[in-house]
Design a protein around this motif. Sequence first.
Motif, PDB file in Angstrom:
ATOM      1  N   THR A 170      63.422  57.711  17.565  1.00 45.52           N
ATOM      2  CA  THR A 170      63.395  58.155  18.953  1.00 45.52           C
ATOM      3  C   THR A 170      64.737  58.803  19.269  1.00 45.52           C
ATOM      4  O   THR A 170      65.665  58.755  18.466  1.00 45.52           O
ATOM      5  N   SER A 180      58.897  62.780  21.025  1.00 49.46           N
ATOM      6  CA  SER A 180      58.285  62.137  19.857  1.00 49.46           C
ATOM      7  C   SER A 180      58.235  63.086  18.661  1.00 49.46           C
ATOM      8  O   SER A 180      58.558  62.691  17.535  1.00 49.46           O
ATOM      9  N   CYS A 225      58.693  58.098  25.465  1.00 46.78           N
ATOM     10  CA  CYS A 225      58.069  57.240  26.481  1.00 46.78           C
ATOM     11  C   CYS A 225      58.758  57.387  27.828  1.00 46.78           C
ATOM     12  O   CYS A 225      59.879  57.871  27.914  1.00 46.78           O
ATOM     13  N   VAL A 253      58.507  50.905  29.401  1.00 48.04           N
ATOM     14  CA  VAL A 253      57.245  50.593  28.720  1.00 48.04           C
ATOM     15  C   VAL A 253      57.371  49.259  27.999  1.00 48.04           C
ATOM     16  O   VAL A 253      58.472  48.765  27.768  1.00 48.04           O
ATOM     17  N   ILE A 256      58.801  58.409  18.570  1.00 42.33           N
ATOM     18  CA  ILE A 256      58.337  57.796  19.809  1.00 42.33           C
ATOM     19  C   ILE A 256      59.024  58.443  21.006  1.00 42.33           C
ATOM     20  O   ILE A 256      60.235  58.600  21.025  1.00 42.33           O
ATOM     21  N   CYS A 290      53.463  59.473  20.486  1.00 42.63           N
ATOM     22  CA  CYS A 290      53.860  59.230  19.100  1.00 42.63           C
ATOM     23  C   CYS A 290      53.429  60.422  18.256  1.00 42.63           C
ATOM     24  O   CYS A 290      52.317  60.934  18.409  1.00 42.63           O
ATOM     25  N   VAL A 299      53.330  56.477  26.641  1.00 42.05           N
ATOM     26  CA  VAL A 299      54.007  56.571  25.348  1.00 42.05           C
ATOM     27  C   VAL A 299      53.366  57.673  24.514  1.00 42.05           C
ATOM     28  O   VAL A 299      52.144  57.815  24.487  1.00 42.05           O
ATOM     29  N   VAL A 316      53.832  50.744  23.169  1.00 43.00           N
ATOM     30  CA  VAL A 316      54.423  51.496  22.055  1.00 43.00           C
ATOM     31  C   VAL A 316      53.589  51.307  20.791  1.00 43.00           C
ATOM     32  O   VAL A 316      53.251  52.269  20.095  1.00 43.00           O
TER      33      VAL A 316
END
Length: 128
Positions: A40, A93, A8, A12, A6, A119, A117, A17
């Motif tokens: 993360t 990420s 971001c 957030v 992750i 991922c 975000v 997320v």
Amino acid sequence: MMVAGIGCRKGVDQGQVLAAVEAALASHGLSPSALSALATAHFKRAEDAIAATGKALKLPLLLVDDAALRAVSLRALTRSEPSLAATGTPSVSETAALAAAGQDATLLGPRVAVGPVTCAIAIAGNLP
């Protein structure tokens, strides 16, 4: 081991997320049950939404230190100049997922961005 990395922007919320994790999984035809952990960068440890998402999915959150992120940065599929300037890694990420999944981890594809975000999904070992 399959890890969702992750990245971001600051501040957030958990819904954002979770939406990014679900979008990344869907892009590979996977469900949340396929995941072993979220990961993360250590410097994102204050982002409560990431930890809350891990708890909601019943997954551990792995915090990856800067040296481990840099060690896998050449294997990232995405190169974000803003990310590189702000964090020293081309994709938080992707590098978090790679580093957390282990030495021979492979990204299933480039990161997925949902609003603020990102991922990325990495799996331990090399893909066949």
